[in-house]
Enzyme design. Sequence first.
Site, short mmCIF file in Angstrom:
data_model
loop_
_atom_site.label_atom_id
_atom_site.label_comp_id
_atom_site.label_asym_id
_atom_site.label_seq_id
_atom_site.Cartn_x
_atom_site.Cartn_y
_atom_site.Cartn_z
N ARG A 120 76.54 10.25 122.56
CA ARG A 120 75.59 10.79 121.58
C ARG A 120 74.36 11.42 122.24
NH1 ARG A 120 77.13 5.94 118.71
NH2 ARG A 120 78.57 6.50 117.04
N LYS A 142 70.74 26.43 124.16
CA LYS A 142 71.98 26.77 123.45
C LYS A 142 73.17 26.40 124.34
CE LYS A 142 70.87 30.48 120.22
NZ LYS A 142 71.16 31.89 119.85
N GLU A 184 70.94 41.53 130.50
CA GLU A 184 70.06 40.60 129.79
C GLU A 184 68.60 40.82 130.18
OE1 GLU A 184 70.84 38.66 127.36
OE2 GLU A 184 72.94 38.05 127.55
N LYS A 226 61.65 34.62 127.23
CA LYS A 226 62.54 33.76 126.47
C LYS A 226 61.87 32.44 126.12
CE LYS A 226 67.15 32.06 125.87
NZ LYS A 226 68.55 32.05 126.30
N GLU A 236 66.46 29.02 115.73
CA GLU A 236 66.70 30.25 114.96
C GLU A 236 66.50 30.03 113.47
OE1 GLU A 236 70.28 32.43 115.71
OE2 GLU A 236 69.94 32.49 117.86
N ASN A 245 69.46 37.92 120.28
CA ASN A 245 70.88 38.27 120.12
C ASN A 245 71.11 39.77 120.11
OD1 ASN A 245 71.78 35.55 119.85
ND2 ASN A 245 71.07 35.53 117.74
N HIS A 248 74.53 41.35 120.87
CA HIS A 248 75.55 40.30 120.91
C HIS A 248 76.57 40.41 119.77
CE1 HIS A 248 72.85 38.74 123.90
NE2 HIS A 248 73.62 37.69 124.12
N HIS A 252 80.00 40.58 121.29
CA HIS A 252 80.98 39.51 121.14
C HIS A 252 82.28 40.03 120.55
CE1 HIS A 252 77.92 35.92 121.15
NE2 HIS A 252 78.10 36.47 122.35
N HIS A 266 80.59 38.94 129.94
CA HIS A 266 79.67 38.78 128.81
C HIS A 266 78.51 39.77 128.89
CE1 HIS A 266 77.15 37.07 125.75
NE2 HIS A 266 76.21 36.78 126.61
#
Length: 366
Positions: A120, A142, A184, A226, A236, A245, A248, A252, A266
């Site tokens: 957990r 993330k 990026e 960032k 978000e 994003n 993205h 994606h 990516h």
Amino acid sequence: MKIVPVALGARSYEVRIAAGLLEDAAAHLAPLARNRPFVIVTDANVAPHAQRLGATLEAAGLASETIVLPAGESTKSWAQLESLTDALLERGIERGDHVIALGGGVIGDLVGFATSILKRGCKFVQIPTTLLAQVDSSVGGKTAINSRAGKNLIGAFHQPSLVLIDPDLLDTLPLREQRAGYAEVVKYGLIDDVAFFEWCEGNGAALLAGDSAARALAIAHSVGAKARIVAEDERETTGKRALLNLGHTFGHALEAETGFSDRLLHGEGVAAGMALAFAYSARRGLCPGQDAERVAAHLRASGLPHDLASAGITASGARLVEHMLHDKKMDAGTLPFLLAHGIGRTFLDKQVDLTDVAAFLDELPR
């Protein structure tokens, strides 16, 4: 050393940036040791750096073990998540222990997600080894794996305890990977910092050629940008973090079309996606056409995909939009898009007609 704080209350941490930091890592990791061994998770490509880190820790009297995973985007999978969590449990990981993610975005995402669910919630440290991970994915919490439905759809927000960035690790990074990470970097200028985009236009070639000063400035500036956005909107919820994003949603879809493989990295997908976002904005009259052309020109000059043809995509607009329907940002049946009023003027549009997006994509050369 440059220290960038990520201000998140009880979950706050520092991003420490310095050339040669891997060799000094023991001094930064020692306060986290708890008289327990660290577990270093890396991939086959980065294993030599893991050996260096292990030797550095051993010299400082800190124990460590290393888990080496396969390299590549396919490692962000259920199978590798199960394998990693089993391996960590076999090593008796406790909730207070720190797992070290030593690698690019794949390793950082996988280790972050594994530690978010293990018992957990365990702790982890990011030591990113690619430009993309150093300027983006290692900061902000993330974490995710991919699924058949799409990219990063299974994941959690889980902040690291510390991020150690050594720009010297990029010396052994293939040029293609550096270019993918550079996409990026450019993103931060396109979002809300036209002056930084202008800096990229003037200094991007030097950065990609290995200029240490340009590289250090780009990393520190990107991490600072960032960290500021993440501190304002960690999950978000206000829309501010959604600006990260940019590129993205299109990107994606392109990655999905290529099977999340090395056919399109990516960062390459993000580069093409940003160019498409600006081109679509221009098509709708939201953005000056010369800004869209300028973005595409800089990406092209940097050796990055800047349209469907250069990304190797031949699929129809309808097929690419079908990929977009699995995007994790879908909300009440609509898909928000990051579009632009111009360079440095990105905004979130929640009223985009996907039929129009498909038509736009079909108009582009293949």
